[in-house]
Design a protein around this motif. Sequence first.
Motif, PDB file in Angstrom:
ATOM      1  N   ARG A 162     -16.662 -12.518  -0.036  1.00 31.16           N
ATOM      2  CA  ARG A 162     -18.038 -12.787  -0.483  1.00 31.16           C
ATOM      3  C   ARG A 162     -19.046 -12.372   0.578  1.00 31.16           C
ATOM      4  NH1 ARG A 162     -19.053 -18.179  -3.709  1.00 31.16           N
ATOM      5  NH2 ARG A 162     -20.998 -17.055  -3.978  1.00 31.16           N
ATOM      6  N   ILE A 163     -18.645 -12.400   1.837  1.00 30.66           N
ATOM      7  CA  ILE A 163     -19.532 -11.952   2.903  1.00 30.66           C
ATOM      8  C   ILE A 163     -19.349 -10.458   3.156  1.00 30.66           C
ATOM      9  CG2 ILE A 163     -20.040 -12.187   5.373  1.00 30.66           C
ATOM     10  CD1 ILE A 163     -19.133 -15.104   5.098  1.00 30.66           C
ATOM     11  N   GLY A 164     -18.118  -9.996   3.098  1.00 32.44           N
ATOM     12  CA  GLY A 164     -17.806  -8.613   3.468  1.00 32.44           C
ATOM     13  C   GLY A 164     -18.240  -7.569   2.463  1.00 32.44           C
ATOM     14  N   PHE A 165     -18.085  -7.834   1.166  1.00 27.77           N
ATOM     15  CA  PHE A 165     -18.468  -6.859   0.146  1.00 27.77           C
ATOM     16  C   PHE A 165     -19.929  -6.435   0.263  1.00 27.77           C
ATOM     17  CE2 PHE A 165     -15.114  -7.616  -3.413  1.00 27.77           C
ATOM     18  CZ  PHE A 165     -14.232  -6.794  -2.737  1.00 27.77           C
ATOM     19  N   PRO A 166     -20.870  -7.371   0.275  1.00 28.42           N
ATOM     20  CA  PRO A 166     -22.274  -6.939   0.365  1.00 28.42           C
ATOM     21  C   PRO A 166     -22.590  -6.193   1.658  1.00 28.42           C
ATOM     22  CG  PRO A 166     -22.163  -9.238  -0.282  1.00 28.42           C
ATOM     23  CD  PRO A 166     -20.788  -8.811   0.065  1.00 28.42           C
ATOM     24  N   LEU A 173     -25.250   2.075   0.264  1.00 34.06           N
ATOM     25  CA  LEU A 173     -26.622   1.917  -0.203  1.00 34.06           C
ATOM     26  C   LEU A 173     -27.612   1.940   0.954  1.00 34.06           C
ATOM     27  CD1 LEU A 173     -25.939  -0.952  -2.740  1.00 34.06           C
ATOM     28  CD2 LEU A 173     -26.217   1.469  -3.246  1.00 34.06           C
ATOM     29  N   ARG A 174     -27.488   2.929   1.826  1.00 33.79           N
ATOM     30  CA  ARG A 174     -28.332   2.987   3.009  1.00 33.79           C
ATOM     31  C   ARG A 174     -29.805   3.160   2.649  1.00 33.79           C
ATOM     32  NH1 ARG A 174     -25.663   6.323   7.919  1.00 33.79           N
ATOM     33  NH2 ARG A 174     -24.228   4.688   8.515  1.00 33.79           N
ATOM     34  N   ARG A 175     -30.084   3.993   1.687  1.00 27.73           N
ATOM     35  CA  ARG A 175     -31.478   4.298   1.365  1.00 27.73           C
ATOM     36  C   ARG A 175     -31.943   3.606   0.096  1.00 27.73           C
ATOM     37  NH1 ARG A 175     -31.495  10.297   3.715  1.00 27.73           N
ATOM     38  NH2 ARG A 175     -30.868   9.558   5.726  1.00 27.73           N
ATOM     39  N   ALA A 176     -31.157   2.653  -0.358  1.00 23.26           N
ATOM     40  CA  ALA A 176     -31.547   1.940  -1.574  1.00 23.26           C
ATOM     41  C   ALA A 176     -32.665   0.950  -1.264  1.00 23.26           C
ATOM     42  CB  ALA A 176     -30.351   1.207  -2.156  1.00 23.26           C
ATOM     43  N   GLY A 177     -33.379   0.581  -2.283  1.00 25.81           N
ATOM     44  CA  GLY A 177     -34.479  -0.351  -2.118  1.00 25.81           C
ATOM     45  C   GLY A 177     -33.990  -1.794  -2.079  1.00 25.81           C
ATOM     46  N   ILE A 216     -20.549  -4.328   3.517  1.00 21.18           N
ATOM     47  CA  ILE A 216     -19.977  -2.976   3.463  1.00 21.18           C
ATOM     48  C   ILE A 216     -20.748  -2.103   2.482  1.00 21.18           C
ATOM     49  CG2 ILE A 216     -17.943  -1.664   2.754  1.00 21.18           C
ATOM     50  CD1 ILE A 216     -16.255  -3.935   3.954  1.00 21.18           C
ATOM     51  N   LEU A 217     -21.045  -2.631   1.310  1.00 21.33           N
ATOM     52  CA  LEU A 217     -21.767  -1.836   0.321  1.00 21.33           C
ATOM     53  C   LEU A 217     -23.159  -1.463   0.812  1.00 21.33           C
ATOM     54  CD1 LEU A 217     -20.751  -3.655  -2.977  1.00 21.33           C
ATOM     55  CD2 LEU A 217     -20.037  -1.394  -2.215  1.00 21.33           C
ATOM     56  N   LEU A 250     -23.993  -9.125  -7.452  1.00 24.49           N
ATOM     57  CA  LEU A 250     -22.830  -8.721  -8.248  1.00 24.49           C
ATOM     58  C   LEU A 250     -21.548  -8.681  -7.410  1.00 24.49           C
ATOM     59  CD1 LEU A 250     -24.427  -5.922 -10.437  1.00 24.49           C
ATOM     60  CD2 LEU A 250     -23.784  -8.247 -11.120  1.00 24.49           C
ATOM     61  N   SER A 251     -21.651  -8.233  -6.162  1.00 22.77           N
ATOM     62  CA  SER A 251     -20.450  -8.161  -5.330  1.00 22.77           C
ATOM     63  C   SER A 251     -19.956  -9.554  -4.965  1.00 22.77           C
ATOM     64  CB  SER A 251     -20.709  -7.332  -4.080  1.00 22.77           C
ATOM     65  OG  SER A 251     -21.678  -7.942  -3.278  1.00 22.77           O
TER      66      SER A 251
END
Length: 155
Positions: A81-85, A93-97, A87-88, A107-108
């Motif tokens: 629950r901590i690692g998924f967000p 999602l480096r340039r995502a808003g 890593i993603l 969702l993750s």
Amino acid sequence: MSKESKIKNLADLRLEIDRLKVLAREQESYLNDQYILFNEKIEAPVRFIKSAISWVPGVDLAKGVFAKRKGDEDWITRVLRIGFPVILNRFFLRRAGFIKRALVTLLSQQAASVLNKDTLAGLIDKVTHFIQPAKRKKGRARHTDYGIPPDSETY
């Protein structure tokens, strides 16, 4: 070299039993005092270490991950629950808003809450079963014909 016994009759036996009981009580009292002194000596360094650790950021989060809770979550689920967000958001999602990252985090975490030790173990078992080669059935040994009859005496 045998040791002579001080016990000659029933009265001597009772005196020896009483003496041993008193000796046991004295030893228990001594050990209890030593235990209390030991705890008092250890208390100060433990307090210092706890206060030093409390200043480190993220320690409470790590304690929360590995602490036992009453819910159905195990430590793998809490780590995921901590690692998924992280890593993603860090790699994919480096340039995502902000909104996109928040939705992916939500969702993750929901996906990680579905996973636990049992489902991961089952998934790993399925993958290893798929990867392992099929085992051959042992049958009777076949006769290989090299052109020599099996009952001939000349080789």
